[in-house]
Write a protein that holds these residues in place. Structure first.
Motif, PDB file in Angstrom:
ATOM      1  N   VAL A   1      -4.647   7.073   4.784  1.00 29.89           N
ATOM      2  CA  VAL A   1      -3.288   6.482   4.605  1.00 29.89           C
ATOM      3  C   VAL A   1      -3.088   5.451   5.746  1.00 29.89           C
TER       4      VAL A   1
ATOM      5  N   ALA B   1      -1.516   5.843   9.502  1.00 29.91           N
ATOM      6  CA  ALA B   1      -1.475   7.084  10.224  1.00 29.91           C
ATOM      7  C   ALA B   1      -2.912   7.323  10.867  1.00 29.91           C
TER       8      ALA B   1
ATOM      9  N   LEU C   1      -0.248  11.831  13.134  1.00 34.93           N
ATOM     10  CA  LEU C   1      -0.706  12.484  11.894  1.00 34.93           C
ATOM     11  C   LEU C   1       0.816  12.371  10.898  1.00 34.93           C
TER      12      LEU C   1
ATOM     13  N   GLN D   1       6.361  14.754   0.914  1.00 33.61           N
ATOM     14  CA  GLN D   1       5.534  15.907   1.118  1.00 33.61           C
ATOM     15  C   GLN D   1       5.853  16.564   2.347  1.00 33.61           C
TER      16      GLN D   1
ATOM     17  N   ARG E   1      -5.685  10.244   1.436  1.00 37.22           N
ATOM     18  CA  ARG E   1      -5.353  10.761   0.114  1.00 37.22           C
ATOM     19  C   ARG E   1      -6.141  10.354  -1.021  1.00 37.22           C
TER      20      ARG E   1
ATOM     21  N   LYS F   1       2.601  10.345  10.320  1.00 36.04           N
ATOM     22  CA  LYS F   1       2.789   8.958   9.618  1.00 36.04           C
ATOM     23  C   LYS F   1       1.963   9.020   8.228  1.00 36.04           C
ATOM     24  N   GLY F   2       1.249   9.880   8.131  1.00 32.49           N
ATOM     25  CA  GLY F   2       0.410  10.176   7.084  1.00 32.49           C
ATOM     26  C   GLY F   2       1.114  10.818   5.781  1.00 32.49           C
ATOM     27  N   TYR F   3       2.213  11.181   5.844  1.00 33.04           N
ATOM     28  CA  TYR F   3       2.869  11.872   4.801  1.00 33.04           C
ATOM     29  C   TYR F   3       4.586  11.270   4.815  1.00 33.04           C
TER      30      TYR F   3
ATOM     31  N   VAL G   1      -5.669  10.692   8.235  1.00 37.57           N
ATOM     32  CA  VAL G   1      -5.361  11.184   6.904  1.00 37.57           C
ATOM     33  C   VAL G   1      -5.710  10.634   5.787  1.00 37.57           C
TER      34      VAL G   1
ATOM     35  N   LEU H   1       1.964  22.611  -4.996  1.00 39.88           N
ATOM     36  CA  LEU H   1       1.882  21.552  -4.048  1.00 39.88           C
ATOM     37  C   LEU H   1       2.170  21.719  -2.509  1.00 39.88           C
TER      38      LEU H   1
ATOM     39  N   ALA I   1       3.677  11.435  -9.886  1.00 37.98           N
ATOM     40  CA  ALA I   1       3.162  12.846  -9.914  1.00 37.98           C
ATOM     41  C   ALA I   1       3.960  13.850  -9.935  1.00 37.98           C
TER      42      ALA I   1
ATOM     43  N   MET J   1       0.877  -1.134  -0.109  1.00 37.75           N
ATOM     44  CA  MET J   1      -0.129   0.006  -0.004  1.00 37.75           C
ATOM     45  C   MET J   1       0.937   1.216  -0.004  1.00 37.75           C
TER      46      MET J   1
ATOM     47  N   TYR K   1       1.724   4.046  -2.995  1.00 38.42           N
ATOM     48  CA  TYR K   1       1.480   5.335  -2.922  1.00 38.42           C
ATOM     49  C   TYR K   1       2.745   6.092  -3.092  1.00 38.42           C
TER      50      TYR K   1
END
Lengths: 107, 431
Positions: free
Chosen positions: B400, B403, A86, A94, B389, A88-90, B387, A33, A12, A1, A5
């Protein structure tokens, strides 16, 4: 996963190495961005990183400081109530874009 | 200031060139700078989604886009933090913010009720007959209630007796007044509809706030949570800990409590199964759907309740040129109907609308995050965070993996952060 991503994010961004360091983004990258990503922080840290309350401002903070903090939150080295979840989401890319944008915002 | 003007001129030049193709907005006779017409965006609803979108379009375009915000209220009243007013540790004044802060961005504010739009002529209609032309229309109308499912609440009198107080404002204070007037030893009952509804943890937070008040003022009184859902919808472990701990003997939770109707005269619920339940203060959250302007104009293309959008632009999949934000949306998986989320929708939409109106490429990798704080008492708070995406293959927002998460326990530090969150997000929308 996660690797999927990352691949998507790299694709991108138009380059597989461009944003690994805190250097200015190349022209092929969407110039907004960083701004768009950093806007997610504003709910708690204030518009353009300028907090009006107890939570710390991020505006004008050197990018390398923000990048290191996000790494430490993610790796559990900095105690947190919510930022460890939070962060860990990026992706690193980013986080770098966010940090570079916020660094340029007036304190 | 000089810099701003230069940027603005450059921007308007680009915007004008882009809009010249196809939209023909020069014919609409709107304000001009240097001869070029500005693209027009009209935003309906000055809540977490709409006010944020209006501010960010004006701010990020450096006034290159003409932004009008239509709002029926005199001031913004926040749903998040409103349970503290019900519990008595805050006031309506403390959770209200004036709209005047948006004036410095050049946003035109119109007080009124939007009732419909003409997607071909590209005009929005207000209840007083005013028509506002737009190139892009953004609707952020929140939720409205499906009172047709509860015939007993058809009259205004019934609605005043059995409040929802699920839109912050006068009803928030009215519910507080019902609680302070209630006799010692009475029962406050809250009925929660099946998900999805606005603010998943909100009803459970409200139960905690009422219990906190009872502990101080009426210790023999009870809180009864009647939940139509199979289980606690959000922050289950953290709420259960409070209900079995500091509120043991005060709060009782019952799941699978579907209702057929409400009797406002006797303050009782007609249950689908079992005997009627009577309370001294009855608080019913009716089933919810997209706000009226969206629901009445064919934008509710998901079960006729919610609105589907393209998650890159928040443009309706039913009507081109109309964007929808916030609680009215058919949510993506694990995306809550929250003010924080609506604020984040507003920014993704703002960036996309600017791009669409100026011939730039729309961001193909948008992200949003959610943080939701709930007050267990007047100081101790728990959170849930996530989070999200954009997933290009599924064309939706996905969480995500790895997260987000919950508080370990209710704590006072997060109480400080929750209050700080409120001040910053209100400023992010309105200052």
């Amino acid at each position: 996963m996660k690797s999927q991503y990352l691949l998507a994010a790299y694709a991108a961004l138009g380059s597989s190495f461009a944003l690994a360091q805190t250097v200015p983004a190349p022209a092929t990258v969407d110039k907004n961005l960083g701004r768009n990503l950093a806007a997610q922080c504003a709910n708690c840290h204030g518009s353009n990183g300028k907090s009006v309350a107890e939570v710390a401002s991020l505006a004008g903070v050197p990018a390398n400081v923000t990048i290191q903090k996000m790494k430490d939150y993610r790796d559990g080295k900095l105690p947190a109530t919510i930022m460890h979840q939070l962060a860990k989401g990026y992706t690193d890319e980013q986080v770098a874009l966010i940090a570079q944008y916020l660094e340029k915002q007036p304190k | 200031m000089k810099n701003n003007l230069i940027n603005r001129r450059d921007f308007v030049k680009a915007a004008g060139a882009a809009s010249l193709v196809g939209t023909g907005i020069f014919a609409s006779g709107c304000a001009t700078i240097g001869g070029a017409a500005k693209p027009k965006v009209v935003v309906v609803g000055g809540g977490f989604g709409g006010a944020t979108a209006a501010k960010y379009i004006a701010m990020w375009s450096e006034r290159g886009i003409d932004v009008t915000l239509v709002e029926r209220g005199d001031a913004f009243v926040s749903c998040p933090m409103s349970n503290l007013v019900v519990g008595g540790s805050s006031t309506l004044d403390k959770i209200s913010v004036a709209y005047g802060g948006l004036d410095k961005y050049g946003i035109r504010r119109v007080k009124g009720e939007a009732v419909g739009f003409d997607a071909t002529a590209k005009t929005l209609s207000l209840a007083d007959g005013t028509k506002l032309p737009y190139d892009r229309l953004i609707l952020s109308p929140g939720i409205d209630f499906m009172y047709e499912t509860l015939p007993g609440l058809a009259t205004g009198e019934a609605k005043n007796r059995v409040l929802s107080a699920w839109k912050a404002g006068p009803e928030t204070v009215a519910l507080r007044n019902q609680l302070t007037a209630m006799k010692e030893g009475g029962v406050y009952a809250i009925h929660i509809p099946k998900a999805p509804y606005r603010c998943p943890p909100g009803p459970y937070e409200r139960a905690c706030q009422v219990a906190w008040y009872f502990q101080q003022a009426k210790p023999k009184s009870k809180v009864l949570i009647l939940d139509a859902n199979e289980d606690v919808v959000s922050k289950k472990g953290l709420f259960m800990k409070a209900w079995n701990g500091q509120y043991k003997g005060i709060i009782e939770y019952r799941n699978n409590q579907e209702i057929q109707d409400v009797d406002a005269r006797t303050l009782s619920l007609k249950m689908s199964f079992g005997e009627d339940v009577k309370a001294d203060v009855l608080n019913v959250l009716p089933p919810m759907r997209a706000g009226n302007i969206a629901a009445m104009n064919g934008l509710n293309n998901s079960n006729r309740r919610w609105c589907q959008v393209d998650w890159l632009t928040y443009e309706s999949t039913a009507v081109p040129g109309v964007h929808i934000l916030g609680d009215s949306l058919q949510i993506a998986p694990a995306m809550p109907k929250s003010g924080h989320m609506a604020n984040q929708h507003g920014k993704v939409c703002a960036a996309a609308v600017i791009a669409l109106l100026t011939g730039q490429t729309v961001n193909q990798t948008p992200m949003v995050a959610n943080t939701c704080y709930s007050f267990i008492d007047d100081k101790n708070v728990v959170h849930v965070a996530s989070v999200h995406r954009y997933d290009a293959a599924q064309k939706t927002m996905v969480t995500v993996q790895g997260a987000g998460g919950l508080s370990a326990d209710a704590n006072a530090l997060e109480g400080v952060y929750a209050n700080s969150w409120a001040k910053n997000i209100w400023a992010d929308m309105l200052a």
